[in-house]
Scaffold this motif. Sequence first.
Motif, short mmCIF file in Angstrom:
data_model
loop_
_atom_site.label_atom_id
_atom_site.label_comp_id
_atom_site.label_asym_id
_atom_site.label_seq_id
_atom_site.Cartn_x
_atom_site.Cartn_y
_atom_site.Cartn_z
N THR A 157 -2.41 2.36 1.37
CA THR A 157 -3.13 1.00 0.27
C THR A 157 -2.12 0.23 0.49
O THR A 157 -0.62 0.49 0.38
CB THR A 157 -3.32 2.09 -1.25
N TRP A 159 0.12 -3.67 -1.41
CA TRP A 159 0.81 -4.16 -2.38
C TRP A 159 -0.08 -4.47 -3.48
O TRP A 159 0.47 -4.89 -4.70
CB TRP A 159 2.18 -4.21 -2.23
N LYS A 183 -0.90 7.80 -0.44
CA LYS A 183 0.49 7.20 -0.46
C LYS A 183 0.49 5.48 -0.70
O LYS A 183 -0.52 4.94 0.27
CB LYS A 183 1.03 6.73 1.20
N PRO A 216 6.83 5.54 5.42
CA PRO A 216 5.04 5.04 5.73
C PRO A 216 4.70 5.22 6.94
O PRO A 216 3.88 5.73 6.90
CB PRO A 216 4.94 4.16 5.71
N LEU A 243 -2.38 0.89 15.13
CA LEU A 243 -1.57 2.18 15.18
C LEU A 243 -2.22 3.34 14.37
O LEU A 243 -2.30 4.22 15.84
CB LEU A 243 -0.26 1.40 14.53
#
Length: 488
Positions: A157, A159, A183, A216, A243
């Motif tokens: 997720t 910010w 995460k 991450p 990615l």
Amino acid sequence: MTVTLDRTPNPDRIALALVNGVRVDAGGDYLRVSDPGTDEAVGWVPWGGADQARAAVDAASAAFGPWRAATPDFRANLLRRLALAMHEHTETLAHTLTREQGKPLTEARSEIAYAASFLDWSAEEGRRVAGEYMTAAASHRRILVMRQPLGVVAAITPWNFPAAMITRKLAPALAVGNTAVLKPAEQSPLTALAIAELACVVGFPPGVINVVTGDPDAIGQSWLSDARVRKLSFTGSTEVGRLLVQRAATHLTRLSLELGGHAPVVVFDDADLEVAVASVMSAKFRNAGQTCVCPNRVYVHRSVHEAFVSRMQSAIARLVVGHGLDAGVNVGPLIDDDAIAKVTEHLDDARARGAVVRTGGHLVQPRPGLARRFCAPTLLEGLTSEMRAAREETFGPVLGVQAFDTEAEAIALANALPYGLAAYAFTRGLDRALRVAEALDFGIVGLNETTVSTAQSAFGGTKLSGWGREGGKWGVEEFLEIKSVTIG
Ligand code: ADP
């Protein structure tokens, strides 16, 4: 973003990751979480990696069997209890959220309520998941279609909504029997950990919700190379989304991707300008313009252009910029120095290409002791398609306006970018409203309205804005596998 790692932070302010119902360390450095408005340390979280990511999947995998076998009512009750606990702890959660993310406290409180609404909605929706039973090509055969949970699902997720982006993914996933590993973003992991802690307190079994923090790339890579992870739901940049698509190829992990946007607004000559201005104001300057559905470019019919611009100018000039915890603040700091640099570049570029700054256009220092991370809410007149602000997501409190003459021209301008998340149109004509809604190549359209994200509706984009939908029954379907059973 630049991460700051500390080896020996203040031990009273470390929030550990949560795996299998237990607070866990990563055995190394800690990530410093800073208040974007002051640069003070708000807390620290472990800088975990592949080991922690794998441990979280181990726990979620072990918890899946019993969680899936539990009744939908059992799961719904826990989700509702968590929603209630979030409401009860609104002040603490909102305070944490504002400290780590920057948005004004009133907005943080609203976000907690909004985040809880996904839990309530999904609790009910999860109870209504049903199969189908039908005849087949041969008379002795029947077909039964089952809807089943996928297994372990992962969530990564961003910010900007540290509470709502968590529940928007986890609530539907858990309601229908999946278990989760999450995460949160490096900038704002404390709210996620606080929500996970509440989940433990209200009685979620260990392993159903696991939250890890840290690197991450290592965590994402670990999850996408683990065949037990059956789905990854991601909200973030298109660049990282691409990615993840490549990495998901290994196990063909299902993906939901909610990526960047660049929302246009079309204001027609028959629009109610008061409604248009008020709606654009709230959607644009919420969270200091750091939302993926916030309007960035407004196309206004030439006949009402000046009327719209002057009303916007006065409304924007009334906004109060300051630290999110200060009273009366409407616009908080931007998240980091990169964000300030991007906004500054977009403003310089727009000025150089002839845009007129009607209000704002500069950084501000609302009071002594604050970081240089505040930008005056800005209105640019004379936006053109070549300007960076018209093409790239500014993610700041900057709104550009451009005049148009025909409906076809406005639609072409709105659809010109490779993004397709949200678009808005203001008109009193029903025929035009529907025609425009059909023509806009976006996943979300607001007609005379900019509040488009709710627990009931389908949120998601087309083109480079991603795949899949969150919210409503569609958000639930994303976490279900369809199984066709043919009976002889
Ligand atoms: P933003 O530009 O809004 O910060 P990002 O896409 O960089 O968007 O971040 C969104 C989320 O993706 C964050 O939780 C971040 O930690 C995570 N993320 C960033 N890089 C990767 C990666 N290589 N693999 C998996 N997740 C990542």
